[in-house]
Design a protein around this motif. Structure first.
Motif, PDB file in Angstrom:
ATOM      1  N   THR A 147       0.846  -1.190   0.000  1.00 17.02           N
ATOM      2  CA  THR A 147       0.000   0.000   0.000  1.00 17.02           C
ATOM      3  C   THR A 147       0.881   1.240   0.000  1.00 17.02           C
ATOM      4  O   THR A 147       2.067   1.172  -0.350  1.00 17.02           O
ATOM      5  CB  THR A 147      -0.955  -0.031   1.208  1.00 17.02           C
ATOM      6  N   VAL A 148       0.339   2.389   0.371  1.00 16.29           N
ATOM      7  CA  VAL A 148       1.078   3.650   0.407  1.00 16.29           C
ATOM      8  C   VAL A 148       0.721   4.375   1.699  1.00 16.29           C
ATOM      9  O   VAL A 148      -0.318   4.104   2.304  1.00 16.29           O
ATOM     10  CB  VAL A 148       0.749   4.537  -0.813  1.00 16.29           C
ATOM     11  N   PRO A 149       1.570   5.308   2.155  1.00 17.21           N
ATOM     12  CA  PRO A 149       1.259   6.020   3.397  1.00 17.21           C
ATOM     13  C   PRO A 149       0.048   6.918   3.244  1.00 17.21           C
ATOM     14  O   PRO A 149      -0.221   7.446   2.166  1.00 17.21           O
ATOM     15  CB  PRO A 149       2.526   6.838   3.664  1.00 17.21           C
ATOM     16  N   THR A 150      -0.686   7.091   4.339  1.00 17.56           N
ATOM     17  CA  THR A 150      -1.861   7.958   4.314  1.00 17.56           C
ATOM     18  C   THR A 150      -1.513   9.410   4.613  1.00 17.56           C
ATOM     19  O   THR A 150      -2.313  10.304   4.342  1.00 17.56           O
ATOM     20  CB  THR A 150      -2.904   7.478   5.336  1.00 17.56           C
ATOM     21  N   THR A 151      -0.319   9.647   5.180  1.00 13.86           N
ATOM     22  CA  THR A 151       0.099  11.005   5.517  1.00 13.86           C
ATOM     23  C   THR A 151       1.218  11.454   4.589  1.00 13.86           C
ATOM     24  O   THR A 151       1.922  10.640   3.999  1.00 13.86           O
ATOM     25  CB  THR A 151       0.588  11.079   6.971  1.00 13.86           C
ATOM     26  N   HIS A 152       1.413  12.760   4.492  1.00 11.32           N
ATOM     27  CA  HIS A 152       2.375  13.298   3.524  1.00 11.32           C
ATOM     28  C   HIS A 152       3.744  13.561   4.126  1.00 11.32           C
ATOM     29  O   HIS A 152       4.716  13.768   3.397  1.00 11.32           O
ATOM     30  CB  HIS A 152       1.834  14.599   2.928  1.00 11.32           C
ATOM     31  N   ALA A 153       3.859  13.579   5.468  1.00  8.28           N
ATOM     32  CA  ALA A 153       5.130  13.962   6.087  1.00  8.28           C
ATOM     33  C   ALA A 153       5.097  13.615   7.563  1.00  8.28           C
ATOM     34  O   ALA A 153       4.064  13.221   8.109  1.00  8.28           O
ATOM     35  CB  ALA A 153       5.397  15.450   5.895  1.00  8.28           C
ATOM     36  N   SER A 154       6.238  13.787   8.216  1.00 11.22           N
ATOM     37  CA  SER A 154       6.341  13.600   9.658  1.00 11.22           C
ATOM     38  C   SER A 154       6.771  14.928  10.294  1.00 11.22           C
ATOM     39  O   SER A 154       5.941  15.749  10.642  1.00 11.22           O
ATOM     40  CB  SER A 154       7.340  12.487   9.971  1.00 11.22           C
ATOM     41  N   TRP A 155       8.098  15.172  10.388  1.00 15.01           N
ATOM     42  CA  TRP A 155       8.572  16.446  10.945  1.00 15.01           C
ATOM     43  C   TRP A 155       8.040  17.631  10.154  1.00 15.01           C
ATOM     44  O   TRP A 155       7.663  18.662  10.722  1.00 15.01           O
ATOM     45  CB  TRP A 155      10.098  16.494  10.952  1.00 15.01           C
ATOM     46  N   ALA A 156       7.995  17.505   8.834  1.00 16.10           N
ATOM     47  CA  ALA A 156       7.607  18.639   7.995  1.00 16.10           C
ATOM     48  C   ALA A 156       6.114  18.919   8.042  1.00 16.10           C
ATOM     49  O   ALA A 156       5.645  19.881   7.437  1.00 16.10           O
ATOM     50  CB  ALA A 156       8.049  18.399   6.548  1.00 16.10           C
ATOM     51  N   SER A 157       5.336  18.076   8.728  1.00 17.94           N
ATOM     52  CA  SER A 157       3.901  18.331   8.816  1.00 17.94           C
ATOM     53  C   SER A 157       3.564  19.338   9.906  1.00 17.94           C
ATOM     54  O   SER A 157       2.466  19.881   9.924  1.00 17.94           O
ATOM     55  CB  SER A 157       3.149  17.026   9.091  1.00 17.94           C
ATOM     56  N   SER A 158       4.530  19.597  10.811  1.00 18.06           N
ATOM     57  CA  SER A 158       4.194  20.499  11.911  1.00 18.06           C
ATOM     58  C   SER A 158       5.357  21.321  12.446  1.00 18.06           C
ATOM     59  O   SER A 158       5.161  22.415  12.964  1.00 18.06           O
ATOM     60  CB  SER A 158       3.613  19.687  13.077  1.00 18.06           C
ATOM     61  N   THR A 159       6.592  20.815  12.325  1.00 20.36           N
ATOM     62  CA  THR A 159       7.703  21.410  13.071  1.00 20.36           C
ATOM     63  C   THR A 159       8.676  22.187  12.208  1.00 20.36           C
ATOM     64  O   THR A 159       9.110  23.278  12.580  1.00 20.36           O
ATOM     65  CB  THR A 159       8.473  20.303  13.827  1.00 20.36           C
ATOM     66  N   ILE A 160       9.069  21.628  11.071  1.00 21.52           N
ATOM     67  CA  ILE A 160      10.086  22.268  10.238  1.00 21.52           C
ATOM     68  C   ILE A 160       9.589  22.400   8.811  1.00 21.52           C
ATOM     69  O   ILE A 160       8.610  21.763   8.412  1.00 21.52           O
ATOM     70  CB  ILE A 160      11.407  21.472  10.269  1.00 21.52           C
ATOM     71  N   ALA A 161      10.268  23.208   8.031  1.00 24.00           N
ATOM     72  CA  ALA A 161       9.866  23.442   6.643  1.00 24.00           C
ATOM     73  C   ALA A 161      10.246  22.255   5.768  1.00 24.00           C
ATOM     74  O   ALA A 161      11.249  21.578   6.000  1.00 24.00           O
ATOM     75  CB  ALA A 161      10.543  24.711   6.110  1.00 24.00           C
ATOM     76  N   ASP A 162       9.436  22.000   4.732  1.00 22.54           N
ATOM     77  CA  ASP A 162       9.762  20.949   3.760  1.00 22.54           C
ATOM     78  C   ASP A 162      11.144  21.177   3.152  1.00 22.54           C
ATOM     79  O   ASP A 162      11.857  20.217   2.840  1.00 22.54           O
ATOM     80  CB  ASP A 162       8.724  20.928   2.628  1.00 22.54           C
ATOM     81  N   SER A 163      11.513  22.429   2.986  1.00 31.68           N
ATOM     82  CA  SER A 163      12.793  22.757   2.356  1.00 31.68           C
ATOM     83  C   SER A 163      13.989  22.481   3.263  1.00 31.68           C
ATOM     84  O   SER A 163      15.129  22.743   2.882  1.00 31.68           O
ATOM     85  CB  SER A 163      12.806  24.234   1.940  1.00 31.68           C
ATOM     86  N   LYS A 164      13.736  21.928   4.446  1.00 30.05           N
ATOM     87  CA  LYS A 164      14.814  21.570   5.365  1.00 30.05           C
ATOM     88  C   LYS A 164      14.856  20.067   5.635  1.00 30.05           C
ATOM     89  O   LYS A 164      15.458  19.629   6.614  1.00 30.05           O
ATOM     90  CB  LYS A 164      14.651  22.328   6.691  1.00 30.05           C
ATOM     91  N   VAL A 165      14.235  19.272   4.743  1.00 34.22           N
ATOM     92  CA  VAL A 165      14.120  17.838   4.968  1.00 34.22           C
ATOM     93  C   VAL A 165      14.854  17.067   3.878  1.00 34.22           C
ATOM     94  O   VAL A 165      14.834  17.448   2.706  1.00 34.22           O
ATOM     95  CB  VAL A 165      12.644  17.398   5.010  1.00 34.22           C
ATOM     96  N   VAL A 166      15.492  15.966   4.281  1.00 31.64           N
ATOM     97  CA  VAL A 166      16.053  14.997   3.341  1.00 31.64           C
ATOM     98  C   VAL A 166      15.436  13.633   3.654  1.00 31.64           C
ATOM     99  O   VAL A 166      15.553  13.142   4.778  1.00 31.64           O
ATOM    100  CB  VAL A 166      17.592  14.917   3.434  1.00 31.64           C
ATOM    101  N   TYR A 167      14.766  13.037   2.665  1.00 29.45           N
ATOM    102  CA  TYR A 167      14.182  11.700   2.811  1.00 29.45           C
ATOM    103  C   TYR A 167      15.077  10.677   2.112  1.00 29.45           C
ATOM    104  O   TYR A 167      16.075  11.006   1.480  1.00 29.45           O
ATOM    105  CB  TYR A 167      12.789  11.658   2.175  1.00 29.45           C
ATOM    106  N   TRP A 168      14.688   9.408   2.188  1.00 31.92           N
ATOM    107  CA  TRP A 168      15.344   8.369   1.397  1.00 31.92           C
ATOM    108  C   TRP A 168      14.412   7.167   1.255  1.00 31.92           C
ATOM    109  O   TRP A 168      13.436   7.015   1.994  1.00 31.92           O
ATOM    110  CB  TRP A 168      16.666   7.931   2.016  1.00 31.92           C
ATOM    111  N   GLY A 169      14.712   6.309   0.272  1.00 26.40           N
ATOM    112  CA  GLY A 169      14.059   5.017   0.196  1.00 26.40           C
ATOM    113  C   GLY A 169      14.777   4.040   1.102  1.00 26.40           C
ATOM    114  O   GLY A 169      14.179   3.200   1.765  1.00 26.40           O
TER     115      GLY A 169
END
Length: 703
Positions: free
Chosen positions: A262-284
């Motif tokens: 399946t796929v996640p139901t939410t779009h983010a973790s830290w970036a959903s409330s605490t920090i800006a998306d432009s300050k995040v690095v994700y990975w597979g």
């Protein structure tokens, strides 16, 4: 974009290093994605640079260059540094080699990030510069990190490695000089290993102020899970004053969802409330999740990693790391200077990168339904990811209406997708990933339907119909056994209820017409088949058992709770003490090898899957399946476990009960249901049933 080398697989070996044309790569590292060339040597990196540029990666990340990691040494020695300096060991083994890597990368617009270890130094005095042995440059403590304490996280040892005294002005100056030396070689950015283990200015440590004061460099820090302490959100935000940060929590959420189909139901973790998306690095996946003992991703297929990565690699603001997997999986078998996988040249990886690079500055919108994720970029396009992979006809929400309506050709499969103001419809290719942008205007009048044909179980089905490029239209409904009728469509979404009075097994035809403002007209039809919900799927086993820690049982192939068949589902009310999976037959006591080889087992495909009341998870036939767990289980309380063979899902719900239920309206017409909530016209066999009369319910035993 030039795709010739991609089409040739590893054809980058034939590309001239003199080519300097533009590959459309963003200038800002954070605006693009990063390729981790874990353990690669300088010559290997330089040769691959043209292919990396064509694949759309904005930056490469190379392993630490701080000594104690000679070519051929195990990879982890790179994280036991000799000094804060470029030393003559490692895969990129000196300053001259590093300069050559940077020069070649810059010809193609690719930036270079170096992994830097600054929290600790080598534990053996002979394997570290003597400078570290005086003036309290290393902390004297031998206490290991207690992750429940922020003080311990920043002041105590990781493993057996002496903790650097990051508060020391001398240490800060040495680290800053190292950063300057890297920049002088042409390096564009730093990845800070174990960044959360180095304190912040609010904690009386100016290390980050010092090392990030060298101008013109990009910084991102490895912060796993949380920085710890009672003010984790505040600390995380403070780190982003100096660098971008990793979010492995959300990365793990995404991968676990994909592993479960399946796929996640939410779009983010830290970036959903605490920090800006432009300050995040994700990975597979990262080098830690792959290379460490017990690495959680080393046995996950590359295709699943790719789908998880695609979900996070096309976002606005956030960058994403893609790991070139080592050729070996063993902790001690992965060596410095050994080239890893070149799967990063795959068309689906390049297409996601090119999409991200083309969408810089465009906000995104995340939606998920039916195991499919859709990330739309405003006035740009969309990336669609099928959690379970493979070719699949999808009709997903055009999140925020961001993807401009039109006709699109998937950059990966070449399949055609149609986009309206509310929906994106088409069929993904074998990768389960579709990348859509640069569409053309769609002017053909038509009516779209959701669901778009197929079969349905039950008495009726609600079909949503919408006019596209049309000002008026109709839908004529016909089927055997009913009088045909016609519905006039209004602008927007119209709901048509079909199936009433139609016998099971019959086909219902919806013939539509649509008229455009300029006089153009079109027509067509879509069909649905009404299916008896009591019919069992052809591949549904004749028997099904729950194995594991239910009803006081222990794990054994010969012990199972037989489930009741209910239409296309198996159901059972059980008490749950822990984990469980399923089988279509039982085996010999204690003989798990023969049981697994018999092809009767069902469960999750990778990690154990937690279930919640009302939730569901995918189930598959697996040789040695993972289990399901139910944390909300109360001792002695029965719950209904159900396996739906139509959707191949397992769920847990509260079992029906009668305590405290009274009948208030005995004169009302009764409605009968099985204990699993399936309505029956009239009980035909003895047993216990749920009866609803008006607003009241009760349990009755029919003799």
């Amino acid at each position: 974009m030039r795709l010739a080398a991609l089409a040739a697989g590893l054809g980058f070996f034939g590309v001239s290093a003199a080519q300097t044309e533009s590959y459309g790569l963003p200038e800002n590292i954070q605006d693009g994605n990063i390729l981790h060339l874990f353990c690669w040597s300088s010559p290997q990196i330089r040769t691959a640079i043209p292919s990396i540029a064509e694949a759309g990666f904005t930056a490469i990340q190379i392993s630490p260059v701080q000594g104690n990691a000679h070519s051929g040494a195990e990879w982890f020695y790179a994280y036991m540094p000799y000094d804060f300096a470029i030393k003559g060991t490692g895969a990129v083994n000196n300053a001259d080699a590093l300069k050559k890597v940077c020069e070649q990368a810059h010809k193609y617009g690719v930036k270079v990030i170096v992994d830097v270890v600054a929290n600790h130094i080598n534990g053996a005095a002979v394997n570290r510069d003597a400078w570290w042995n005086t003036n309290d440059r290393l902390r004297p403590t031998t206490s290991k990190v207690n992750y429940a304490s922020r003080t311990s996280i920043t002041q105590h040892r990781m493993g057996d490695y002496p903790d650097v005294n990051s508060e020391s002005a001398e240490v800060q100056e040495r680290a800053k000089d190292f950063v300057q030396a890297l920049k002088d070689c042409g390096v564009d950015g730093i990845r800070w290993d174990a960044a959360k283990h180095i304190a912040l200015p609010s904690e009386n440590c100016d290390f980050w102020k010092a090392v990030t004061s060298v101008p013109g460099l990009y910084h991102y820090g490895e912060i796993l899970d949380t920085p710890g302490g009672s003010n984790a959100n505040g600390l995380m935000k403070e780190y982003t004053d100096y660098m971008s940060v990793t979010d492995n929590t959300y990365s793990r959420i995404v991968l676990n969802a994909v592993k479960n189909g399946t796929v996640p139901t939410t779009h983010a973790s830290w970036a959903s409330s605490t920090i800006a998306d432009s300050k995040v690095v994700y990975w597979g996946e990262s080098h830690d999740t792959y290379a460490n003992d017990g690495g959680e991703t080393k046995n996950v297929t590359q295709e699943r990693i790719d789908r998880a990565w695609a979900i996070v690699a096309c976002r606005a603001g956030a960058s994403s790391l893609y790991l070139s997997r080592p050729s070996q999986t063993g902790y001690r078998e992965i060596k410095m200077g050994v080239q890893g996988s070149t799967h990063f040249t795959a068309p689906e990886i390049a297409a996601v990168n090119h999409f991200r690079n083309a969408m810089v500055g465009k906000p995104d919108y995340y939606t998920a339904s039916g195991g499919v994720a859709c990330i739309t970029r405003k006035d740009g396009g969309a990336v669609i990811v099928v959690g379970n992979g493979g070719s699949k006809a999808v009709s997903v929400e055009n999140g925020g209406g961001y993807c401009p309506p039109g006709i699109y050709v998937d950059k990966i499969s070449g399949n055609t997708f149609t986009v309206t103001a509310s929906k994106i419809s088409g069929t993904t290719g074998p990768t389960g990933i579709a990348v859509l942008y640069d569409g053309v205007a769609d002017t053909q009048p038509r009516v779209t339907f959701s669901p778009e044909g197929g079969s349905f179980k039950g008495e009726t089905l609600d079909v949503k119909a919408e006019l596209v490029n049309a000002v008026s239209g109709t839908v004529a409904v016909s089927a055997a056994g009913i009088a045909g009728y016609e519905e006039t469509l209004a602008p927007g979404v119209n709901t048509l209820t079909i199936g009433a009075g139609v016998a099971f097994g019959e086909t219902i035809t919806l013939r539509w017409s649509a008229d455009a403002a300029g006089g153009a007209a079109a027509s067509g039809e879509v069909t649905y088949t009404k299916v008896d919900p009591s019919l069992r799927p052809a591949d549904m086993p004749s028997e099904f058992y729950i194995l594991g820690q239910v009803n006081g049982n222990s794990w054994d192939p010969s012990i199972g709770v037989k489930m009741d068949e209910d239409g296309s589902s198996f159901v059972a009310d059980v008490t749950i003490q822990g984990a469980f999976s399923f089988a279509s037959a039982l085996g010999a006591k204690g003989n798990w090898s023969a049981f697994n080889a018999s092809g009767v087992r069902y469960g999750a495909t990778s990690a154990d899957v937690p279930l919640a009341i009302g939730g569901s998870a995918a189930i598959q036939k697996v040789t040695d399946p993972k289990a399901y767990t139910f944390a909300a289980a109360s001792a002695g309380t029965s719950y209904t476990i159900a396996v739906d063979w139509d959707t191949m899902t397992v769920s847990v719900r509260e079992a029906a009960g009668v305590d405290g239920v009274t009948v208030e309206d005995a004169a009302a017409q009764p409605e009968y249901y099985t204990l699993q909530g399936i309505r029956v016209d009239e009980p035909s066999t003895p047993g216990l049933y749920i009866v609803r009369r008006g607003r009241s319910v009760s349990k009755v035993y029919i003799r």
